[in-house]
Design a protein around this motif. Structure first.
Motif, mmCIF file in Angstrom:
data_model
loop_
_atom_site.group_PDB
_atom_site.id
_atom_site.type_symbol
_atom_site.label_atom_id
_atom_site.label_comp_id
_atom_site.label_asym_id
_atom_site.label_seq_id
_atom_site.Cartn_x
_atom_site.Cartn_y
_atom_site.Cartn_z
ATOM 1 N N ALA A 94 0.979 -1.441 0.015
ATOM 2 C CA ALA A 94 -0.091 0.029 -0.053
ATOM 3 C C ALA A 94 0.904 1.379 0.206
ATOM 4 C CB ALA A 94 -0.792 0.113 1.201
ATOM 5 N N LEU A 95 2.011 1.230 0.711
ATOM 6 C CA LEU A 95 3.066 2.437 0.808
ATOM 7 C C LEU A 95 3.466 2.705 -0.641
ATOM 8 C CD1 LEU A 95 4.701 1.767 4.151
ATOM 9 C CD2 LEU A 95 2.914 3.492 3.433
ATOM 10 N N GLY A 96 3.561 1.680 -1.729
ATOM 11 C CA GLY A 96 3.751 1.822 -2.808
ATOM 12 C C GLY A 96 3.065 2.596 -3.756
ATOM 13 N N THR A 97 2.010 2.768 -3.278
ATOM 14 C CA THR A 97 0.772 3.727 -4.070
ATOM 15 C C THR A 97 0.992 4.991 -3.880
ATOM 16 O OG1 THR A 97 -0.758 3.617 -2.384
ATOM 17 C CG2 THR A 97 -0.456 1.582 -3.988
ATOM 18 N N GLU A 98 0.032 5.930 -4.049
ATOM 19 C CA GLU A 98 -0.172 7.294 -4.037
ATOM 20 C C GLU A 98 -0.797 7.557 -2.569
ATOM 21 O OE1 GLU A 98 -1.894 11.310 -6.103
ATOM 22 O OE2 GLU A 98 -2.633 9.319 -6.888
ATOM 23 N N LEU A 99 -1.135 6.401 -1.985
ATOM 24 C CA LEU A 99 -1.789 6.504 -0.630
ATOM 25 C C LEU A 99 -0.900 7.301 0.462
ATOM 26 C CD1 LEU A 99 -4.267 5.761 1.235
ATOM 27 C CD2 LEU A 99 -3.011 3.712 1.648
ATOM 28 N N PRO A 100 0.441 7.074 0.329
ATOM 29 C CA PRO A 100 0.950 7.745 1.462
ATOM 30 C C PRO A 100 1.292 9.284 1.451
ATOM 31 C CG PRO A 100 2.494 6.231 0.465
ATOM 32 C CD PRO A 100 1.150 5.940 -0.002
ATOM 33 N N VAL A 101 1.060 9.570 -0.042
ATOM 34 C CA VAL A 101 1.259 11.174 -0.185
ATOM 35 C C VAL A 101 -0.027 11.668 0.305
ATOM 36 C CG1 VAL A 101 1.276 12.704 -1.937
ATOM 37 C CG2 VAL A 101 2.749 10.725 -2.157
ATOM 38 N N LEU A 102 -1.097 11.097 0.105
ATOM 39 C CA LEU A 102 -2.352 11.482 0.485
ATOM 40 C C LEU A 102 -2.425 11.589 2.002
ATOM 41 C CD1 LEU A 102 -4.645 9.912 -2.385
ATOM 42 C CD2 LEU A 102 -3.811 12.256 -2.295
ATOM 43 N N LEU A 103 -2.111 10.566 2.712
ATOM 44 C CA LEU A 103 -2.310 10.520 4.108
ATOM 45 C C LEU A 103 -1.468 11.528 5.006
ATOM 46 C CD1 LEU A 103 -2.057 6.551 4.569
ATOM 47 C CD2 LEU A 103 -4.286 8.067 4.656
ATOM 48 N N ARG A 104 -0.239 11.713 4.317
ATOM 49 C CA ARG A 104 0.731 12.826 4.698
ATOM 50 C C ARG A 104 -0.133 14.242 4.640
ATOM 51 N NH1 ARG A 104 5.431 13.779 6.506
ATOM 52 N NH2 ARG A 104 6.351 11.765 5.795
ATOM 53 N N GLU A 105 -0.988 14.356 3.612
ATOM 54 C CA GLU A 105 -1.681 15.591 3.396
ATOM 55 C C GLU A 105 -2.843 15.721 4.435
ATOM 56 O OE1 GLU A 105 -3.027 16.640 -0.551
ATOM 57 O OE2 GLU A 105 -1.396 15.624 -1.360
ATOM 58 N N ALA A 106 -3.349 14.529 4.765
ATOM 59 C CA ALA A 106 -4.403 14.593 5.692
ATOM 60 C C ALA A 106 -3.815 14.718 7.097
ATOM 61 C CB ALA A 106 -5.041 12.945 5.627
ATOM 62 N N VAL A 107 -2.926 13.889 7.388
ATOM 63 C CA VAL A 107 -2.186 14.367 8.930
ATOM 64 C C VAL A 107 -1.811 15.634 8.815
ATOM 65 C CG1 VAL A 107 -0.257 13.830 10.379
ATOM 66 C CG2 VAL A 107 -1.559 11.954 9.079
ATOM 67 N N ASP A 108 -1.380 16.320 7.985
ATOM 68 C CA ASP A 108 -1.211 17.782 8.216
ATOM 69 C C ASP A 108 -2.122 18.663 8.089
ATOM 70 O OD1 ASP A 108 1.593 16.831 8.391
ATOM 71 O OD2 ASP A 108 1.991 17.409 6.220
ATOM 72 N N ARG A 109 -3.402 18.334 7.752
ATOM 73 C CA ARG A 109 -4.499 19.026 7.472
ATOM 74 C C ARG A 109 -5.180 19.597 8.870
ATOM 75 N NH1 ARG A 109 -7.350 22.148 3.394
ATOM 76 N NH2 ARG A 109 -9.494 22.039 3.784
ATOM 77 N N SER A 110 -5.544 20.652 8.767
ATOM 78 C CA SER A 110 -6.076 21.264 10.126
ATOM 79 C C SER A 110 -7.419 21.190 9.795
ATOM 80 C CB SER A 110 -5.913 22.737 10.249
ATOM 81 O OG SER A 110 -6.361 23.315 11.563
ATOM 82 N N GLY A 111 -8.253 20.807 11.016
ATOM 83 C CA GLY A 111 -9.481 20.445 10.813
ATOM 84 C C GLY A 111 -9.832 18.969 10.544
ATOM 85 N N LEU A 112 -8.835 18.206 10.184
ATOM 86 C CA LEU A 112 -9.485 16.687 10.026
ATOM 87 C C LEU A 112 -8.510 15.966 11.076
ATOM 88 C CD1 LEU A 112 -10.298 14.687 7.698
ATOM 89 C CD2 LEU A 112 -8.025 14.670 6.609
ATOM 90 N N VAL A 113 -9.561 15.081 11.434
ATOM 91 C CA VAL A 113 -9.089 14.001 12.385
ATOM 92 C C VAL A 113 -8.830 12.764 11.792
ATOM 93 C CG1 VAL A 113 -10.022 12.848 14.500
ATOM 94 C CG2 VAL A 113 -10.757 15.171 14.272
ATOM 95 N N VAL A 114 -7.599 12.221 11.978
ATOM 96 C CA VAL A 114 -7.333 11.032 11.397
ATOM 97 C C VAL A 114 -7.431 9.870 12.403
ATOM 98 C CG1 VAL A 114 -5.441 9.681 10.337
ATOM 99 C CG2 VAL A 114 -5.651 12.120 9.861
ATOM 100 N N SER A 115 -8.259 8.902 11.990
ATOM 101 C CA SER A 115 -8.376 7.505 12.857
ATOM 102 C C SER A 115 -7.858 6.285 12.285
ATOM 103 C CB SER A 115 -9.784 7.595 13.557
ATOM 104 O OG SER A 115 -10.780 7.695 12.291
ATOM 105 N N THR A 116 -7.759 5.488 12.892
ATOM 106 C CA THR A 116 -7.356 4.139 12.590
ATOM 107 C C THR A 116 -7.960 3.087 12.977
ATOM 108 O OG1 THR A 116 -5.245 3.816 13.876
ATOM 109 C CG2 THR A 116 -4.897 5.077 11.896
ATOM 110 N N VAL A 117 -7.953 1.869 12.601
ATOM 111 C CA VAL A 117 -8.334 0.477 13.182
ATOM 112 C C VAL A 117 -7.333 -0.407 13.076
ATOM 113 C CG1 VAL A 117 -10.034 -1.340 13.392
ATOM 114 C CG2 VAL A 117 -10.847 1.082 12.708
ATOM 115 N N CYS A 118 -6.892 -1.180 14.070
ATOM 116 C CA CYS A 118 -5.698 -2.248 14.052
ATOM 117 C C CYS A 118 -4.620 -1.967 13.406
ATOM 118 C CB CYS A 118 -6.562 -3.488 13.330
ATOM 119 S SG CYS A 118 -5.697 -4.875 13.863
ATOM 120 N N GLY A 119 -4.300 -2.658 12.239
ATOM 121 C CA GLY A 119 -3.027 -2.106 11.691
ATOM 122 C C GLY A 119 -2.794 -0.694 10.960
ATOM 123 N N GLY A 120 -4.243 -0.174 10.704
ATOM 124 C CA GLY A 120 -4.112 1.184 10.159
ATOM 125 C C GLY A 120 -3.042 2.147 10.744
#
Length: 224
Positions: A94-120
């Motif tokens: 999954a890290l070999g896709t565009e997903l980590p780039v988008l997740l980095r934007e999400a983590v840095d985004r004010s007003g967005l709560v990032v949550s995970t389940v299990c291995g997320g």
């Protein structure tokens, strides 16, 4: 409010379906105050899970620019035709896709709560996105989470502000209910608990209150 739940090849279905149903029911209980959508880094597509032939359909592309909630599941099992069935191997793909780039934007985004389940949470840690944060994961992955620079907390749900993480797969129910109580209030969360006949387990960890001193097991002092 809007909630996006991320799909990637090899995701764990229960990590997705449990919070999806809880958050969707919470939106209904709150008169449409919360909408939930399944998304992927690639956009609308059928996404194979890591469990047999089961797949789910992402209806849109992950959009870090939208405020609200983002839920990242863990992985499960082997992708069809792939000989490596370890959870970590699926997360690495999954890290070999565009997903980590988008997740980095999400983590840095004010007003967005990032949550995970299990291995997320492991996926975020492997992407280098949550070093120094407090988080949990499946109990078998706590050491690996700590090795990635995360303060691993052994709890069912860990609330670290704009990062909220759940432990094993069924914790997706408790994570969803915690998010409902936090964002929409306890009456909405209780209504969904009653609907699903599920009472949350344990105490959600937050960085609040007095620190606990180590406690000896009851009666341990009497053992010679």
């Amino acid at each position: 409010m809007f909630a996006q739940i991320v799909l990637f090849d090899g995701f764990d279905p229960l990590d997705v379906v449990a919070p999806y149903e809880v958050l969707s029911a919470g939106g209904n209980a709150a008169g449409g105050a919360l909408e939930v959508e399944l998304v992927s880094a690639e956009g609308a597509r059928e996404v194979p899970s890591g469990v047999g032939a089961l797949s789910l359909r992402a209806t849109a592309r992950l959009d870090p620019g939208r405020g609200g909630l983002l839920v990242v599941p863990g992985a499960a099992g082997r992708l069809e035709g792939d000989g490596d069935d370890t959870v970590v191997a699926v997360l690495r793909r999954a890290l070999g896709t565009e997903l980590p780039v988008l997740l980095r934007e999400a983590v840095d985004r004010s007003g967005l709560v990032v949550s995970t389940v299990c291995g997320g949470s492991l996926l975020l840690a492997m992407a280098g996105l949550i070093q120094g944060r407090r988080a949990t994961t499946h109990h078998l992955g706590l050491d690996e989470l700590a090795a990635a620079g995360v303060t691993a907390i052994k709890a069912r749900v860990v609330d670290d502000g704009d990062l909220v993480t759940g432990a094993g797969v069924t914790s997706g129910l408790d994570l969803g209910l915690h998010l409902l109580e936090r964002e929409l209030g306890p009456r909405v969360a209780l209504a969904v608990e009653e609907l699903f006949a599920h009472e949350r387990r344990g105490t959600a960890w937050r960085d609040a209150g007095a620190a606990a001193v180590p406690l000896a097991a009851e009666g341990a002092g009497a053992v010679a």
